[in-house]
Design an enzyme around this catalytic site. Sequence first.
Site, PDB file in Angstrom:
ATOM      1  N   VAL A 111     -65.397  58.599 -43.875  1.00 16.41           N
ATOM      2  CA  VAL A 111     -66.851  58.156 -44.087  1.00 16.41           C
ATOM      3  C   VAL A 111     -67.765  57.916 -42.731  1.00 16.41           C
ATOM      4  O   VAL A 111     -68.622  58.290 -42.443  1.00 16.41           O
ATOM      5  CB  VAL A 111     -67.303  56.959 -45.019  1.00 16.41           C
ATOM      6  CG1 VAL A 111     -66.390  55.638 -44.199  1.00 16.41           C
ATOM      7  CG2 VAL A 111     -68.494  56.677 -45.357  1.00 16.41           C
ATOM      8  N   GLY A 112     -66.563  57.436 -41.758  1.00 13.56           N
ATOM      9  CA  GLY A 112     -67.309  57.204 -40.403  1.00 13.56           C
ATOM     10  C   GLY A 112     -67.384  58.483 -39.805  1.00 13.56           C
ATOM     11  O   GLY A 112     -66.520  59.528 -40.022  1.00 13.56           O
ATOM     12  N   ILE A 192     -70.793  49.823 -48.895  1.00 10.62           N
ATOM     13  CA  ILE A 192     -69.717  48.875 -48.768  1.00 10.62           C
ATOM     14  C   ILE A 192     -70.125  47.332 -48.776  1.00 10.62           C
ATOM     15  O   ILE A 192     -69.391  46.521 -49.306  1.00 10.62           O
ATOM     16  CB  ILE A 192     -68.875  49.126 -47.547  1.00 10.62           C
ATOM     17  CG1 ILE A 192     -68.431  50.729 -47.751  1.00 10.62           C
ATOM     18  CG2 ILE A 192     -67.722  48.368 -47.106  1.00 10.62           C
ATOM     19  CD1 ILE A 192     -67.655  51.402 -46.603  1.00 10.62           C
ATOM     20  N   ARG A 216     -83.480  46.445 -46.635  1.00  9.53           N
ATOM     21  CA  ARG A 216     -82.956  47.518 -47.580  1.00  9.53           C
ATOM     22  C   ARG A 216     -83.224  46.535 -48.897  1.00  9.53           C
ATOM     23  O   ARG A 216     -81.980  46.317 -49.523  1.00  9.53           O
ATOM     24  CB  ARG A 216     -81.398  47.613 -47.253  1.00  9.53           C
ATOM     25  CG  ARG A 216     -81.074  48.014 -46.135  1.00  9.53           C
ATOM     26  CD  ARG A 216     -80.771  49.494 -45.592  1.00  9.53           C
ATOM     27  NE  ARG A 216     -80.419  49.650 -44.437  1.00  9.53           N
ATOM     28  CZ  ARG A 216     -80.847  50.676 -43.539  1.00  9.53           C
ATOM     29  NH1 ARG A 216     -81.855  51.508 -44.241  1.00  9.53           N
ATOM     30  NH2 ARG A 216     -80.505  50.829 -42.374  1.00  9.53           N
ATOM     31  N   ARG A 273     -65.805  49.449 -37.796  1.00 10.05           N
ATOM     32  CA  ARG A 273     -65.083  50.061 -36.335  1.00 10.05           C
ATOM     33  C   ARG A 273     -64.999  49.193 -35.279  1.00 10.05           C
ATOM     34  O   ARG A 273     -65.782  48.371 -35.109  1.00 10.05           O
ATOM     35  CB  ARG A 273     -66.150  51.370 -35.764  1.00 10.05           C
ATOM     36  CG  ARG A 273     -65.855  52.483 -36.634  1.00 10.05           C
ATOM     37  CD  ARG A 273     -64.711  53.299 -36.766  1.00 10.05           C
ATOM     38  NE  ARG A 273     -64.737  54.600 -37.366  1.00 10.05           N
ATOM     39  CZ  ARG A 273     -64.500  54.738 -38.618  1.00 10.05           C
ATOM     40  NH1 ARG A 273     -63.962  53.708 -39.276  1.00 10.05           N
ATOM     41  NH2 ARG A 273     -64.371  55.844 -39.120  1.00 10.05           N
ATOM     42  N   HIS A 321     -55.725  49.426 -39.528  1.00 11.09           N
ATOM     43  CA  HIS A 321     -56.794  50.226 -40.115  1.00 11.09           C
ATOM     44  C   HIS A 321     -56.396  50.899 -41.373  1.00 11.09           C
ATOM     45  O   HIS A 321     -56.310  52.073 -41.584  1.00 11.09           O
ATOM     46  CB  HIS A 321     -57.163  51.348 -39.234  1.00 11.09           C
ATOM     47  CG  HIS A 321     -58.373  51.976 -39.288  1.00 11.09           C
ATOM     48  ND1 HIS A 321     -59.236  52.587 -38.252  1.00 11.09           N
ATOM     49  CD2 HIS A 321     -59.255  52.549 -40.526  1.00 11.09           C
ATOM     50  CE1 HIS A 321     -60.455  53.301 -38.857  1.00 11.09           C
ATOM     51  NE2 HIS A 321     -60.484  52.869 -40.102  1.00 11.09           N
ATOM     52  N   ILE A 322     -56.415  50.014 -42.549  1.00 10.15           N
ATOM     53  CA  ILE A 322     -55.816  50.243 -43.864  1.00 10.15           C
ATOM     54  C   ILE A 322     -56.667  50.175 -44.918  1.00 10.15           C
ATOM     55  O   ILE A 322     -56.364  50.209 -45.917  1.00 10.15           O
ATOM     56  CB  ILE A 322     -54.450  49.617 -44.054  1.00 10.15           C
ATOM     57  CG1 ILE A 322     -54.578  48.058 -44.046  1.00 10.15           C
ATOM     58  CG2 ILE A 322     -53.247  50.105 -43.143  1.00 10.15           C
ATOM     59  CD1 ILE A 322     -53.856  47.290 -44.922  1.00 10.15           C
ATOM     60  N   SER A 324     -59.164  52.031 -46.398  1.00 13.50           N
ATOM     61  CA  SER A 324     -58.976  52.755 -47.447  1.00 13.50           C
ATOM     62  C   SER A 324     -57.816  53.230 -47.998  1.00 13.50           C
ATOM     63  O   SER A 324     -57.774  54.189 -48.863  1.00 13.50           O
ATOM     64  CB  SER A 324     -60.007  54.280 -46.959  1.00 13.50           C
ATOM     65  OG  SER A 324     -59.276  54.652 -45.888  1.00 13.50           O
TER      66      SER A 324
HETATM   67  O1  LIG Z   1     -63.064  56.902 -43.755  1.00 13.54           O
HETATM   68  C1  LIG Z   1     -63.251  56.052 -42.680  1.00 13.54           C
HETATM   69  O2  LIG Z   1     -64.203  56.290 -41.525  1.00 13.54           O
HETATM   70  C2  LIG Z   1     -62.231  55.232 -42.219  1.00 13.54           C
HETATM   71  O3  LIG Z   1     -62.354  54.403 -41.445  1.00 13.54           O
HETATM   72  C3  LIG Z   1     -60.980  55.337 -43.067  1.00 13.54           C
HETATM   73  O4  LIG Z   1     -60.933  54.471 -44.024  1.00 13.54           O
END
Ligand SMILES: O=C(O)C(=O)CO
Length: 356
Positions: A111-112, A192, A216, A273, A321-322, A324
């Site tokens: 998604v990032g 999110i 928003r 991030r 970084h887990i 997702s």
């Molecule tokens: O999809 C993204 O941007 C992630 O950071 C992985 O979950």
Amino acid sequence: MWCSVAVRRLQRLSVSHLNLSPTQILQKKMSTLQRVYVTRQIPPDGLKILRESGQVQFELWDSDDVPIPRTELVQKVKGVDGLLCVLTEKIDAELLDAAGPNLKILSTMSVGFDHLNLEELKKRGIRVGYTPDVLTDAVAELTVALLLATSRKLIEATHEAKTGGWGTWRTLWLCGYELANSTVGIFGLGRIGVAIAERLAPFKVKRFIYTDVVPRPELASQINAEFVSTDELAKQSDFLAVCCALTPETKEICNKDLFSKMKNTSIFINTSRGGVVNQEDLYEALSTGQIAAAGLDVTVPEPLPTSHPLFTLKNCVILPHIASASYSTRNAMSSLAANNLLLGLRGEPMIKELHL
Ligand SMILES: O=C(O)C(=O)CO
């Protein structure tokens, strides 16, 4: 490893009818397939879609443990029509130049998109697919887990239990902070942030507040959240969850200035991030008791070296970084990335396209 499904289909064709040898049919068919490079061994659902599409011949960096070396990637992308990447690959002018003018579609399994140079992509007319929505539940779920692990000192507690620190029951030992009656602040309200608040509400949170570049109202009304300035968010939040994208505007936006306004009982959580946080300032805030604790799923760099000072702090919980990382979500991300790529290569609208 070029895709063999198209080959098998061709072998089933009646060669006498076409008056061509199987090799000739194969060569003819292969020349019409679009060429794609996949920079990682992505989860099986996405690979299956590519293999069975009959639309592309693809080559893959066949490992999930080691990212493709940059020099190899620069070679592999030459002349491809499409590229499917993950967030560890920097897609910049050098790589796009190496790919050349055939490259029309980039699909990232994330998604990032801070690893993509959007300006360079736009300049070259390359369309970009990404994978929002399918990971919202997994990320929100992990954010709640990290928040609770941090605020209730779960990692420290299991360590104490295992290593002999567990003496008699003590009145204030390993006490933390609870969500009931708290104010939860969301930095950057999107899908999110809403999903996190929905999950936290049953813990009897008293109030949700958020900040963003603009209010928003539609999203905020779903969770009854109030728009406040960044200063107020810092001052009022008992739990502050960062959910914004990393952009030039948000780079290191969580810094000394923000931490100095937070309560010394507040918990800081980041699952967006690492680049949105000034880590030296965070270390200072945690080690001096300016804030109570932090839970981070993302850092700069990744992986964070084991010698990093943040790892020395009991009040900092760091995950690799887990957010997702559930089987269903990672498969959904790989399917969406594959479908975006195929649709884009057919000149059709992608399911999730970044409009540059
Ligand atoms: O999809 C993204 O941007 C992630 O950071 C992985 O979950």
